[in-house]
Design a protein around this motif. Sequence first.
Motif, PDB file in Angstrom:
ATOM      1  N   MET A 207       0.828  -1.210   0.000  1.00  0.00           N
ATOM      2  CA  MET A 207       0.000   0.000   0.000  1.00  0.00           C
ATOM      3  C   MET A 207       0.863   1.261   0.000  1.00  0.00           C
ATOM      4  O   MET A 207       0.561   2.240  -0.697  1.00  0.00           O
ATOM      5  CB  MET A 207      -0.931  -0.007   1.214  1.00  0.00           C
ATOM      6  CG  MET A 207      -1.996  -1.090   1.196  1.00  0.00           C
ATOM      7  SD  MET A 207      -3.197  -0.869  -0.120  1.00  0.00           S
ATOM      8  CE  MET A 207      -4.031   0.603   0.418  1.00  0.00           C
ATOM      9  N   ILE A 208       1.937   1.249   0.782  1.00  0.00           N
ATOM     10  CA  ILE A 208       2.843   2.391   0.806  1.00  0.00           C
ATOM     11  C   ILE A 208       3.465   2.600  -0.573  1.00  0.00           C
ATOM     12  O   ILE A 208       3.586   3.728  -1.065  1.00  0.00           O
ATOM     13  CB  ILE A 208       3.941   2.193   1.875  1.00  0.00           C
ATOM     14  CG1 ILE A 208       3.327   2.235   3.283  1.00  0.00           C
ATOM     15  CG2 ILE A 208       5.029   3.239   1.733  1.00  0.00           C
ATOM     16  CD1 ILE A 208       2.683   3.554   3.641  1.00  0.00           C
ATOM     17  N   THR A 209       3.852   1.509  -1.220  1.00  0.00           N
ATOM     18  CA  THR A 209       4.435   1.606  -2.562  1.00  0.00           C
ATOM     19  C   THR A 209       3.438   2.203  -3.539  1.00  0.00           C
ATOM     20  O   THR A 209       3.767   3.130  -4.311  1.00  0.00           O
ATOM     21  CB  THR A 209       4.877   0.222  -3.052  1.00  0.00           C
ATOM     22  OG1 THR A 209       5.865  -0.316  -2.174  1.00  0.00           O
ATOM     23  CG2 THR A 209       5.459   0.300  -4.450  1.00  0.00           C
ATOM     24  N   ALA A 210       2.216   1.671  -3.537  1.00  0.00           N
ATOM     25  CA  ALA A 210       1.193   2.158  -4.471  1.00  0.00           C
ATOM     26  C   ALA A 210       0.886   3.632  -4.220  1.00  0.00           C
ATOM     27  O   ALA A 210       0.802   4.432  -5.165  1.00  0.00           O
ATOM     28  CB  ALA A 210      -0.074   1.317  -4.335  1.00  0.00           C
ATOM     29  N   PHE A 211       0.730   4.014  -2.959  1.00  0.00           N
ATOM     30  CA  PHE A 211       0.411   5.408  -2.634  1.00  0.00           C
ATOM     31  C   PHE A 211       1.543   6.348  -3.039  1.00  0.00           C
ATOM     32  O   PHE A 211       1.313   7.403  -3.642  1.00  0.00           O
ATOM     33  CB  PHE A 211       0.131   5.547  -1.135  1.00  0.00           C
ATOM     34  CG  PHE A 211      -0.044   6.964  -0.683  1.00  0.00           C
ATOM     35  CD1 PHE A 211      -1.258   7.624  -0.854  1.00  0.00           C
ATOM     36  CD2 PHE A 211       1.013   7.662  -0.102  1.00  0.00           C
ATOM     37  CE1 PHE A 211      -1.416   8.937  -0.447  1.00  0.00           C
ATOM     38  CE2 PHE A 211       0.867   8.973   0.310  1.00  0.00           C
ATOM     39  CZ  PHE A 211      -0.359   9.615   0.136  1.00  0.00           C
ATOM     40  N   THR A 212       2.776   5.969  -2.700  1.00  0.00           N
ATOM     41  CA  THR A 212       3.919   6.825  -3.022  1.00  0.00           C
ATOM     42  C   THR A 212       4.071   6.999  -4.525  1.00  0.00           C
ATOM     43  O   THR A 212       4.325   8.111  -5.019  1.00  0.00           O
ATOM     44  CB  THR A 212       5.210   6.229  -2.433  1.00  0.00           C
ATOM     45  OG1 THR A 212       5.043   6.014  -1.024  1.00  0.00           O
ATOM     46  CG2 THR A 212       6.389   7.164  -2.657  1.00  0.00           C
ATOM     47  N   LEU A 213       3.916   5.917  -5.269  1.00  0.00           N
ATOM     48  CA  LEU A 213       4.058   6.002  -6.722  1.00  0.00           C
ATOM     49  C   LEU A 213       2.943   6.859  -7.335  1.00  0.00           C
ATOM     50  O   LEU A 213       3.194   7.679  -8.227  1.00  0.00           O
ATOM     51  CB  LEU A 213       4.038   4.594  -7.329  1.00  0.00           C
ATOM     52  CG  LEU A 213       4.278   4.508  -8.836  1.00  0.00           C
ATOM     53  CD1 LEU A 213       5.616   5.131  -9.208  1.00  0.00           C
ATOM     54  CD2 LEU A 213       4.220   3.058  -9.308  1.00  0.00           C
ATOM     55  N   ILE A 214       1.704   6.661  -6.856  1.00  0.00           N
ATOM     56  CA  ILE A 214       0.593   7.489  -7.343  1.00  0.00           C
ATOM     57  C   ILE A 214       0.849   8.967  -7.042  1.00  0.00           C
ATOM     58  O   ILE A 214       0.602   9.842  -7.885  1.00  0.00           O
ATOM     59  CB  ILE A 214      -0.733   7.033  -6.695  1.00  0.00           C
ATOM     60  CG1 ILE A 214      -1.138   5.663  -7.230  1.00  0.00           C
ATOM     61  CG2 ILE A 214      -1.847   8.043  -6.961  1.00  0.00           C
ATOM     62  CD1 ILE A 214      -2.323   5.064  -6.512  1.00  0.00           C
ATOM     63  N   PHE A 215       1.357   9.247  -5.858  1.00  0.00           N
ATOM     64  CA  PHE A 215       1.630  10.632  -5.465  1.00  0.00           C
ATOM     65  C   PHE A 215       2.618  11.294  -6.420  1.00  0.00           C
ATOM     66  O   PHE A 215       2.378  12.398  -6.939  1.00  0.00           O
ATOM     67  CB  PHE A 215       2.168  10.656  -4.030  1.00  0.00           C
ATOM     68  CG  PHE A 215       2.614  12.014  -3.565  1.00  0.00           C
ATOM     69  CD1 PHE A 215       1.692  12.969  -3.173  1.00  0.00           C
ATOM     70  CD2 PHE A 215       3.961  12.340  -3.536  1.00  0.00           C
ATOM     71  CE1 PHE A 215       2.099  14.221  -2.751  1.00  0.00           C
ATOM     72  CE2 PHE A 215       4.384  13.590  -3.122  1.00  0.00           C
ATOM     73  CZ  PHE A 215       3.446  14.534  -2.728  1.00  0.00           C
ATOM     74  N   PHE A 216       3.729  10.630  -6.698  1.00  0.00           N
ATOM     75  CA  PHE A 216       4.753  11.230  -7.541  1.00  0.00           C
ATOM     76  C   PHE A 216       4.341  11.259  -9.011  1.00  0.00           C
ATOM     77  O   PHE A 216       4.594  12.250  -9.708  1.00  0.00           O
ATOM     78  CB  PHE A 216       6.084  10.487  -7.370  1.00  0.00           C
ATOM     79  CG  PHE A 216       6.826  10.873  -6.131  1.00  0.00           C
ATOM     80  CD1 PHE A 216       7.589  12.028  -6.086  1.00  0.00           C
ATOM     81  CD2 PHE A 216       6.755  10.089  -4.993  1.00  0.00           C
ATOM     82  CE1 PHE A 216       8.272  12.397  -4.944  1.00  0.00           C
ATOM     83  CE2 PHE A 216       7.436  10.439  -3.838  1.00  0.00           C
ATOM     84  CZ  PHE A 216       8.190  11.601  -3.809  1.00  0.00           C
ATOM     85  N   LEU A 217       3.721  10.201  -9.503  1.00  0.00           N
ATOM     86  CA  LEU A 217       3.290  10.199 -10.905  1.00  0.00           C
ATOM     87  C   LEU A 217       2.209  11.246 -11.152  1.00  0.00           C
ATOM     88  O   LEU A 217       2.231  11.951 -12.170  1.00  0.00           O
ATOM     89  CB  LEU A 217       2.788   8.811 -11.301  1.00  0.00           C
ATOM     90  CG  LEU A 217       3.856   7.724 -11.508  1.00  0.00           C
ATOM     91  CD1 LEU A 217       3.205   6.395 -11.846  1.00  0.00           C
ATOM     92  CD2 LEU A 217       4.840   8.121 -12.601  1.00  0.00           C
ATOM     93  N   SER A 218       1.258  11.356 -10.221  1.00  0.00           N
ATOM     94  CA  SER A 218       0.194  12.353 -10.375  1.00  0.00           C
ATOM     95  C   SER A 218       0.754  13.761 -10.357  1.00  0.00           C
ATOM     96  O   SER A 218       0.412  14.607 -11.190  1.00  0.00           O
ATOM     97  CB  SER A 218      -0.848  12.186  -9.268  1.00  0.00           C
ATOM     98  OG  SER A 218      -1.443  10.914  -9.317  1.00  0.00           O
ATOM     99  N   GLY A 219       1.630  14.018  -9.404  1.00  0.00           N
ATOM    100  CA  GLY A 219       2.221  15.347  -9.322  1.00  0.00           C
ATOM    101  C   GLY A 219       3.065  15.686 -10.530  1.00  0.00           C
ATOM    102  O   GLY A 219       3.040  16.809 -11.038  1.00  0.00           O
ATOM    103  N   ARG A 221       2.816  14.399 -13.609  1.00  0.00           N
ATOM    104  CA  ARG A 221       2.053  14.480 -14.859  1.00  0.00           C
ATOM    105  C   ARG A 221       1.112  15.682 -14.895  1.00  0.00           C
ATOM    106  O   ARG A 221       0.912  16.292 -15.939  1.00  0.00           O
ATOM    107  CB  ARG A 221       1.252  13.192 -15.052  1.00  0.00           C
ATOM    108  CG  ARG A 221       2.115  11.967 -15.350  1.00  0.00           C
ATOM    109  CD  ARG A 221       1.298  10.692 -15.280  1.00  0.00           C
ATOM    110  NE  ARG A 221       2.123   9.506 -15.560  1.00  0.00           N
ATOM    111  CZ  ARG A 221       1.714   8.249 -15.391  1.00  0.00           C
ATOM    112  NH1 ARG A 221       0.487   8.010 -14.946  1.00  0.00           N
ATOM    113  NH2 ARG A 221       2.517   7.244 -15.667  1.00  0.00           N
ATOM    114  N   THR A 222       0.516  16.011 -13.758  1.00  0.00           N
ATOM    115  CA  THR A 222      -0.484  17.078 -13.741  1.00  0.00           C
ATOM    116  C   THR A 222       0.038  18.382 -13.167  1.00  0.00           C
ATOM    117  O   THR A 222      -0.576  19.434 -13.370  1.00  0.00           O
ATOM    118  CB  THR A 222      -1.713  16.638 -12.923  1.00  0.00           C
ATOM    119  OG1 THR A 222      -1.330  16.462 -11.545  1.00  0.00           O
ATOM    120  CG2 THR A 222      -2.278  15.325 -13.455  1.00  0.00           C
TER     121      THR A 222
END
Length: 694
Positions: A207-219, A221-222
Amino acid sequence: MARWFVAFIIGVITALIAFGVDITTKYLIQLKFYVTDLLKDKCNDCFWAPFLGYLGLCGVFVCLAAVLVCFIEPVAGGSGISEIKCYLNGVKIPRILRFKTLLVKSIGVTLSVSGGLAAGKEGPMIHTGSIIAAGVSQGKSTSFPITTNFLKSFRNDREKRDFVSGGAAAGVAAAFGAPVGGVLFSLEEGASFWNQSLTWRSLFCSMITAFTLIFFLSGFRTGRWDTLSGGALINFGEFHTQKNHGYTILQLPLFAILGAIGGLLGAMFITVNHKLTLFRRKYINTPPRRCLEATVVGLVTALSSFLLSYYVHQCRYVNRNSNELGQTYQFYCEKGYYNDMATIFFTGQEEAVKNLFHIDGEFSHSTLVVFIIVFYILAIWTYGIGVVSGLFVPSLLTGAAIGRLMGLILLDVCAHFNWPTDINPSTFALIGAASFLGGIARMTISLTVILIECTDDITYALPIMLCLIVAKWVGDLFNEGIYDTHIHIKHTPFLEPEPPISMRKYRAHNVMSRPVVSFEQIVKVEQVYQTLCDTSHNGFPIVLTDGTFTGLILRDQLITLLKERVFIEKGQQASRLLTLEHFKSEYPRAPNLDDVILNNYERNLFIDLQPYMNQTPYLIQHNSPLSRVYRLFRTMGLRHLVVVNPRNKVVGIITRWDLCNLEYTMTKRRRVNGNEQFVDLDSSLDDVSLTTIN
């Protein structure tokens, strides 16, 4: 709390490396296509300039990826899933968890995917997460002069193995955005040893991996760091926005047929790749040859994608009003049209999968047929060459094309007979992708959950599970999964979850190795040193003068005792005793016997082994069923098991090799004077020999 903190750090670092690999790969792919388009525009849509530019960039990327693996760290090649499965099974494979392996893995997968090979970066992320877990959990590095006291309690094989299980789950979470699927993957495909607390820690790490990756990819890209959107190395997009979303009951048999096709094609894939791998091991077995082969494969792949996109395609009208999530590619078509072959072959593979899942426009039958045949052959050829490469995305892409083709054919049949239909080719593309991947990997539970998490749609849970089960059943009729096949090719002593049926008729004494090299509790230094020089055994029983078993001591312990010189005169007691820290000082590396230099006086002294031996190791009676022995090895991660008779005297020893090579072992035994004996045993099958040394 320390374990949870380590799990948190593993999750964050895994996500950061996945983020770096993903962004770098995307930029390199964009650079490759930017240069190609630039050359094409400069020469007014000519052929040779963009063709040679594209071919050159792909060749350079793949060649660099091959150099990293072939000349710097060969163990980093492939996806690494087979090696991690073996490690979690209890087999130690040299260098698979080193920092250099991590470095080559991360850079190599970026280059190989950017070079256009039929390879994905999702599989190697599982190996990457495992390496990170192994390094962080030990609190020390042998590559760098770093040692901490904070995590020294975790410096043992059991703790390290548990963290590696969590790291593998984190790798899946980073690759697919599937934390639950990651935990199930570690449980189904990897870990032989599991408990409830490990489940929770692995899920937390994922869960930590998924959240951290989503955080950085979202930031990234957007540009907005306060909003989280879907993020993983591969994203299937949302299916619920499509027309004809879902499926009907009447389509379930068609999904089962698609699963059977995936199982058949997967079995054929494994068979051909198996023969090709054996050929490579025999003839392409030097670094220069492996590097040359990888470069040739990269050039052939680039040649195929460019020429097929140029000559074998149809220009399709771009529907600007559609709500599609895919991205079309014009490539020598007029404005307002897209090249259907280039849209799936002359682009990144993750993007190609999404195109097959979501583009409303049709792909021609001829385009899909040619693509399936060519890419299928390229995927077989690519898996096993000297580069870092995963098999998940190529399998998904091939299966998606097969499913899409089947959906289009069914639409044509229904239109021909004027039958009403709710068939959605995109749905068949998803089921086809799952079927082919299941036919190759032979995963069921974990793959079902991974695909559900990727699609973010529970609607397709039943057809995905159905096609995966059928694909596994059909594929298992012909051979094992791709990872198990490569494990056996490397002759790794991997133990399957259940013992072979042939073991039911044997007992421990039928396969044990004998005679056994053993020591008495007080033994001469010269004899210990000479025994270690003459044998490569890992464990030695400690016995009394009458042969009664009293304990077991490991090779590493004996070398440490020699290096620390805890010697005594005969009849005296040791003036000092070593602590656990002495034996753990070099972990995870093993002490080297070459570092032990003894003079003549020291060789005539003695060592008291009693304080250091394991007095309660696992034992087995000589008449115990061999299936019980197998389960003990499988669940406890043993390397060797001492066999005793009812009087507790050592009569033999069993190793992993004896169990994994049962048929070979049995052909090497014969009866001499009515007594069972082993003769001409290969040194690889004999982990400990007999003769009491005092």
